[in-house]
Scaffold this motif. Structure first.
Motif, PDB file in Angstrom:
ATOM      1  N   UNK A 102       9.830 -25.609  -9.946  1.00  0.00           N
ATOM      2  CA  UNK A 102       9.413 -27.023  -9.790  1.00  0.00           C
ATOM      3  C   UNK A 102      10.815 -27.554 -10.550  1.00  0.00           C
ATOM      4  N   UNK A 103      11.934 -28.062  -9.979  1.00  0.00           N
ATOM      5  CA  UNK A 103      12.416 -29.371 -10.990  1.00  0.00           C
ATOM      6  C   UNK A 103      12.268 -30.784 -10.565  1.00  0.00           C
ATOM      7  N   UNK A 104      12.727 -31.801 -11.950  1.00  0.00           N
ATOM      8  CA  UNK A 104      13.104 -33.102 -11.079  1.00  0.00           C
ATOM      9  C   UNK A 104      13.890 -33.791 -11.023  1.00  0.00           C
ATOM     10  N   UNK A 105      14.153 -34.192 -10.039  1.00  0.00           N
ATOM     11  CA  UNK A 105      15.776 -34.689  -9.645  1.00  0.00           C
ATOM     12  C   UNK A 105      15.575 -36.380 -10.284  1.00  0.00           C
ATOM     13  N   UNK A 113      19.308 -39.707 -11.477  1.00  0.00           N
ATOM     14  CA  UNK A 113      20.206 -40.380 -12.159  1.00  0.00           C
ATOM     15  C   UNK A 113      20.915 -40.764 -12.694  1.00  0.00           C
ATOM     16  N   UNK A 114      22.179 -40.020 -13.195  1.00  0.00           N
ATOM     17  CA  UNK A 114      22.397 -41.037 -15.106  1.00  0.00           C
ATOM     18  C   UNK A 114      22.802 -42.443 -13.695  1.00  0.00           C
ATOM     19  N   UNK A 115      23.869 -43.678 -14.945  1.00  0.00           N
ATOM     20  CA  UNK A 115      23.767 -44.947 -14.376  1.00  0.00           C
ATOM     21  C   UNK A 115      24.915 -44.131 -13.931  1.00  0.00           C
ATOM     22  N   UNK A 116      26.385 -44.024 -14.221  1.00  0.00           N
ATOM     23  CA  UNK A 116      26.938 -43.983 -13.332  1.00  0.00           C
ATOM     24  C   UNK A 116      26.832 -42.605 -11.973  1.00  0.00           C
ATOM     25  N   UNK A 117      25.555 -42.606 -11.522  1.00  0.00           N
ATOM     26  CA  UNK A 117      25.797 -41.853 -10.077  1.00  0.00           C
ATOM     27  C   UNK A 117      25.289 -40.420 -10.328  1.00  0.00           C
ATOM     28  N   UNK A 118      25.750 -39.523 -11.711  1.00  0.00           N
ATOM     29  CA  UNK A 118      25.412 -38.341 -11.391  1.00  0.00           C
ATOM     30  C   UNK A 118      24.101 -37.152 -11.277  1.00  0.00           C
ATOM     31  N   UNK A 119      23.637 -36.402  -9.840  1.00  0.00           N
ATOM     32  CA  UNK A 119      21.821 -35.916 -10.304  1.00  0.00           C
ATOM     33  C   UNK A 119      21.711 -34.986 -11.447  1.00  0.00           C
ATOM     34  N   UNK A 120      20.837 -35.381 -12.295  1.00  0.00           N
ATOM     35  CA  UNK A 120      20.255 -34.532 -13.234  1.00  0.00           C
ATOM     36  C   UNK A 120      18.707 -34.075 -13.240  1.00  0.00           C
ATOM     37  N   UNK A 121      18.337 -33.609 -13.782  1.00  0.00           N
ATOM     38  CA  UNK A 121      17.068 -33.367 -14.181  1.00  0.00           C
ATOM     39  C   UNK A 121      16.794 -34.485 -14.925  1.00  0.00           C
ATOM     40  N   UNK A 122      15.004 -34.416 -15.067  1.00  0.00           N
ATOM     41  CA  UNK A 122      15.160 -35.637 -16.001  1.00  0.00           C
ATOM     42  C   UNK A 122      13.387 -35.991 -14.813  1.00  0.00           C
ATOM     43  N   UNK A 123      12.384 -36.052 -15.711  1.00  0.00           N
ATOM     44  CA  UNK A 123      10.650 -36.743 -15.258  1.00  0.00           C
ATOM     45  C   UNK A 123      11.096 -37.720 -14.385  1.00  0.00           C
ATOM     46  N   UNK A 124      10.720 -38.192 -16.223  1.00  0.00           N
ATOM     47  CA  UNK A 124      10.590 -39.674 -16.087  1.00  0.00           C
ATOM     48  C   UNK A 124      11.830 -40.865 -16.026  1.00  0.00           C
ATOM     49  N   UNK A 125      11.881 -42.135 -15.700  1.00  0.00           N
ATOM     50  CA  UNK A 125      13.120 -42.884 -15.513  1.00  0.00           C
ATOM     51  C   UNK A 125      13.672 -43.344 -16.808  1.00  0.00           C
ATOM     52  N   UNK A 126      12.974 -42.770 -17.787  1.00  0.00           N
ATOM     53  CA  UNK A 126      13.894 -43.082 -19.651  1.00  0.00           C
ATOM     54  C   UNK A 126      13.349 -42.108 -19.957  1.00  0.00           C
ATOM     55  N   UNK A 127      14.351 -41.628 -21.428  1.00  0.00           N
ATOM     56  CA  UNK A 127      14.101 -40.585 -21.979  1.00  0.00           C
ATOM     57  C   UNK A 127      13.512 -40.451 -22.931  1.00  0.00           C
ATOM     58  N   UNK A 128      12.763 -41.723 -23.300  1.00  0.00           N
ATOM     59  CA  UNK A 128      11.834 -41.327 -24.669  1.00  0.00           C
ATOM     60  C   UNK A 128      10.768 -40.264 -25.203  1.00  0.00           C
ATOM     61  N   UNK A 129      10.351 -39.606 -23.353  1.00  0.00           N
ATOM     62  CA  UNK A 129       9.500 -39.057 -24.010  1.00  0.00           C
ATOM     63  C   UNK A 129       9.930 -37.776 -24.424  1.00  0.00           C
TER      64      UNK A 129
END
Length: 334
Positions: A100-103, A105-121
């Motif tokens: 299971x992978x979380x979708x 987007x970066x600020x320039x609209x590239x789809x990436x894998x990340x669960x949170x809306x910040x990178x802090x955790x």
């Protein structure tokens, strides 16, 4: 398919509630008929069950007589840094059927894998994804906060396409968990399925937000989809503690929870034409599995993190489950 008894019950309940609220038989009939027509006209049919089953129970990797699939949550976030290429490889090595992978987007609209809306955790960086370009994200260490950070030091945040290519190479089923951005996510996934047609038979798009799934079916009705749900999620945290200190707000959100739960089980699943329902593990039972089975929908439980639980879901309930670790017991994950 929605059973005839279900339809009669559904619209009877709506009729009674509207009648009590308006005291007008004319308006009640009109509003109930409008709901029926809306669902009938705008719903999406489920994909063929044979293909849904191929996605949910692939021939390779499933275990037991019922072909139960074991899916690594965020790639298996206990065994390796979550949502990374390393986690995908570890999940495959440790016997997962899928990931299971979380979708996001970066600020320039590239789809990436990340669960949170910040990178802090999860990383050594700080800030919201909405303000970070892909080039900036590429400089972060995605293993910085992980318990095995020394083993996986320097692991990068992958793009969605990079992750999918690795899953295809390893023959892993992909559960795309879409966090939001319905239009952007649907467009990105539609392009991904066009680029990698094998995904039609080896992936499923899931979301807590019905709008995401409906938009995905609009963009590409051939994609297998699922709704994700945890009852009482608006009013309570995963461990059951109240989400709000204000009694008024807590009771109001409890009512909203009841309405949302009813909608998921009676309208939203049919409107979206889902093939699976991802439900928090504490709410799964044989009766609940039977309820969805009668509607052509499979239950997937999350997040199952102890060996005793895994044996229960695999041997007794015989349903797919999502876990943080393929190797050992770990903390509950809500």
């Amino acid at each position: 398919m929605l059973q005839l008894g279900d339809e009669v019950t559904l619209y009877s309940v709506v009729f009674v509630l509207v009648l009590l609220g308006t005291r007008s038989p004319l308006w009640t009939t009109a509003l109930t008929a409008s709901l029926y027509l809306f669902v009938a006209m705008f719903r999406f049919p489920q994909v063929p069950q044979s293909r849904a089953r191929q996605v949910l129970h692939p021939a390779s990797g499933s275990t037991g007589s019922g072909q139960v699939s074991v899916v690594a949550h965020r790639g298996g976030g206990h065994d390796a840094p979550e949502n990374t290429i390393a986690s995908i490889r570890e999940a495959s090595k440790n016997g997962a059927t899928g990931v299971e992978l979380d979708l996001e987007f970066s600020a320039d609209g590239v789809p990436i894998l990340m669960h949170d809306d910040t990178v802090d955790r999860t990383t050594n960086g700080s800030g919201p994804l909405s303000q970070m370009m892909l080039s900036e994200l590429g400089k972060l260490d995605a293993a910085a906060k992980h318990r095995l950070r020394e083993t996986f030091a320097g692991e990068k945040i992958p793009t969605l396409d990079e992750a999918v290519q690795e899953c295809i190479r390893l023959q892993l089923t992909v559960y795309f968990d879409v966090k939001g951005h319905p239009d952007e996510a649907a467009a990105a996934l539609k392009a991904l399925y066009k680029k990698h047609p094998v995904l039609y038979n080896s992936s499923i798009v899931c979301s807590f937000e019905p709008k995401v799934i409906y938009r995905m079916r609009q963009s590409d009705p051939e994609v297998v989809t699922a709704l994700t749900h945890r009852p009482w999620s608006l009013s309570r945290l995963g461990d059951g503690a109240p989400r709000f200190s204000s009694p008024w707000k807590h009771h109001w959100m409890t009512l909203m929870d009841m309405a949302l739960d009813w909608a998921h089980h009676h309208i939203l699943w049919k409107l979206c034409g889902i093939s699976a329902f991802l439900i928090q593990k504490n709410f799964v039972s044989l009766d609940y599995i039977q309820y969805w089975s009668q509607r052509g929908v499979e239950v997937v439980a999350w997040t199952v993190n102890t060996q005793v639980e895994k044996e229960y879901y695999q041997e007794l309930l015989k349903v797919n489950y999502i876990t943080d670790s393929l190797l050992e017991d770990c903390e509950p994950h809500y």
